[in-house]
Design an enzyme around this catalytic site. Structure first.
Site, short mmCIF file in Angstrom:
data_model
loop_
_atom_site.label_atom_id
_atom_site.label_comp_id
_atom_site.label_asym_id
_atom_site.label_seq_id
_atom_site.Cartn_x
_atom_site.Cartn_y
_atom_site.Cartn_z
N ASP A 129 -2.91 10.77 -2.73
CA ASP A 129 -2.93 9.53 -3.66
C ASP A 129 -3.16 10.12 -5.05
O ASP A 129 -2.98 9.22 -6.15
CB ASP A 129 -4.10 8.66 -3.16
CG ASP A 129 -3.66 8.01 -1.99
OD1 ASP A 129 -3.47 8.48 -0.90
OD2 ASP A 129 -3.05 6.77 -2.08
N LYS B 141 -5.73 9.76 2.36
CA LYS B 141 -6.31 8.83 3.14
C LYS B 141 -7.43 9.61 3.99
O LYS B 141 -7.37 10.77 4.49
CB LYS B 141 -5.56 8.32 4.24
CG LYS B 141 -6.02 7.41 5.16
CD LYS B 141 -6.71 6.27 4.83
CE LYS B 141 -6.12 5.44 3.96
NZ LYS B 141 -7.03 4.35 3.45
N ARG C 128 0.71 -1.27 -0.06
CA ARG C 128 -0.05 -0.14 0.11
C ARG C 128 0.80 1.36 0.07
O ARG C 128 1.98 1.28 0.31
CB ARG C 128 -0.96 0.12 1.10
CG ARG C 128 -0.17 -0.10 2.53
CD ARG C 128 -0.94 0.34 3.50
NE ARG C 128 -1.02 1.80 3.54
CZ ARG C 128 0.18 2.66 3.73
NH1 ARG C 128 1.40 2.20 4.07
NH2 ARG C 128 -0.12 3.79 3.70
N GLY C 129 0.11 2.30 -0.19
CA GLY C 129 0.81 3.51 -0.26
C GLY C 129 1.05 4.11 -1.69
O GLY C 129 1.57 3.05 -2.69
O1 MRU Z 1 -5.04 3.19 1.59
P1 MRU Z 1 -3.65 3.63 1.61
O2 MRU Z 1 -3.07 2.95 3.06
O3 MRU Z 1 -2.97 2.95 0.48
O4 MRU Z 1 -3.43 5.06 1.68
C1 MRU Z 1 -2.33 5.69 1.85
C2 MRU Z 1 -2.43 7.05 2.00
O5 MRU Z 1 -3.38 7.72 1.89
C3 MRU Z 1 -1.29 7.83 1.86
O6 MRU Z 1 -1.15 8.92 2.52
C4 MRU Z 1 -0.55 7.98 0.30
O7 MRU Z 1 -0.79 6.79 -0.48
C5 MRU Z 1 0.77 8.48 0.14
S1 MRU Z 1 2.12 7.48 0.41
C6 MRU Z 1 3.33 8.04 0.34
#
Ligand code: MRU
Length: 332
Positions: free
Chosen positions: A226, A237, A40-41
């Site tokens: 994202d 998020k 994830r990320g």
């Molecule tokens: O659902 P996730 O855990 O993948 O969400 C991740 C986020 O919202 C992060 O803030 C975003 O991907 C930035 S990662 C450097």
């Protein structure tokens, strides 16, 4: 994240802080890992997506290389999660190499993996310089949300990469990390990385964040993204938007750190961003137990959109843009 003997080797982020190695050997493995947030990320799912196409090409090579099959797998991978544009962006970077065969696809994917390290270090350094300018040359208290560290990328991280760069210069007094319901990326992963860096930090429940900002405990809010739309609206998020509202009310800078691959010139504004809706069960259960009465339903958006006018700055590896002052990320 590594490519080892034709497989993707990483760790399963759902079990952190307990470390569980994860090996992805099929396209189904890749799609499943992205969907269940084992990987994830935004930057990391991009690199994983590109390596997933390389995996498809390798597997196709075993039974007579079929570029059409690889392209179909690439579409399946790119659609695994809808909001983080890095995933489709990275898959699109390797697609032009599919006709040239599996070695060319792998080389393109590995180049993205290596570039991610350089990109995020540059982003972290630029972001640290920006925060020094916004807050001043003194140890600062930062508030962050979800997880944006090295494990969300290949190395360094985005918002947490900035924390790392500032910490190297002795400029971090404390980090407040939202726990990030319902999957606790902040409590489980951000806190683990901050502890590893030796940064003084406090984990707070998401609902506490705006009030803590109002009480003057925070010098700057710094989060990842994202997708950043052309007008500067930011999807991140769920729970990011309340921090931006509180920061604006308190006169505290709200900074978004994201690589250029997160900026989508084809998305005009936040209303055009597809927000991933996840399973009710993530909200209706806690620590493996159902916490709600029978028949209760949930609304479980994984992201929210912060409007551009609340975003003091977006920092990428290449530039600083100030949406709150009317600056656009792309287009007229
Ligand atoms: O659902 P996730 O855990 O993948 O969400 C991740 C986020 O919202 C992060 O803030 C975003 O991907 C930035 S990662 C450097």
């Amino acid at each position: 994240m590594e490519w080892v003997d034709g497989h993707i080797v990483t760790i399963d982020q759902t079990t952190l802080p307990e470390i569980t190695p994860l090996r992805l050997s099929t396209v189904d493995d890749v799609v499943d890992a992205i969907r269940r947030l084992a990987v994830r990320g935004a930057p990391l799912i991009g690199v994983t997506g590109a390596l997933g196409v390389a995996l498809s090409a390798r597997l196709s090579g075993e039974s007579g290389y079929d570029p059409e099959r690889v392209r179909a797998d690439a579409e399946r991978i790119a659609s695994a999660r809808p909001t983080a544009v890095n995933l489709r962006w990275a898959v699109n970077q390797v697609l032009p190499h599919v006709d040239a065969g599996q070695d060319a696809v792998l080389a393109a994917a590995l180049e993205l993996l290596e570039a991610d390290v350089r990109t995020n270090e540059a982003l972290a350094r630029r972001g640290a310089a920006l925060l020094r300018e916004l807050v001043g040359e003194r140890p600062m208290s930062l508030h962050t949300h979800c997880h944006t560290g090295a494990l969300a990328c290949v190395a360094w991280g985005t918002a947490l990469g900035i924390v790392r760069a500032l910490h190297e210069d002795g400029l971090v007094r404390q980090v407040l990390a939202d726990e990030t319901r319902p999957l606790l990326q902040g409590a489980r992963i951000t806190a683990t990385e901050l502890a590893g860096m030796g940064v003084d930090h406090r984990v707070v429940v998401d609902g506490a964040g705006p009030g803590l900002i109002a009480r003057g405990l925070v010098d700057v809010v710094v989060v990842g993204a994202d997708r950043v739309a052309a007008n500067g609206d930011v999807a991140n998020k769920v729970g990011t938007y309340p921090l931006a509202l509180a920061a604006a009310r308190a006169g505290v800078p709200f900074v978004v750190a994201a690589p250029e691959s997160t900026v989508d010139p084809a998305t005009p504004d936040g209303a055009a961003i597809e927000i991933e809706e996840r399973d009710d069960a993530e909200v209706l259960r806690f620590a493996g137990r159902v916490t709600t009465p029978e028949g209760s339903r949930a609304i479980n958006p994984a992201f929210d959109v912060t409007p551009a006018d609340l975003v003091t700055a977006v920092v990428t590896e290449k530039r600083v843009v100030r949406p709150a002052l009317g600056e656009r990320m792309a287009g007229e």
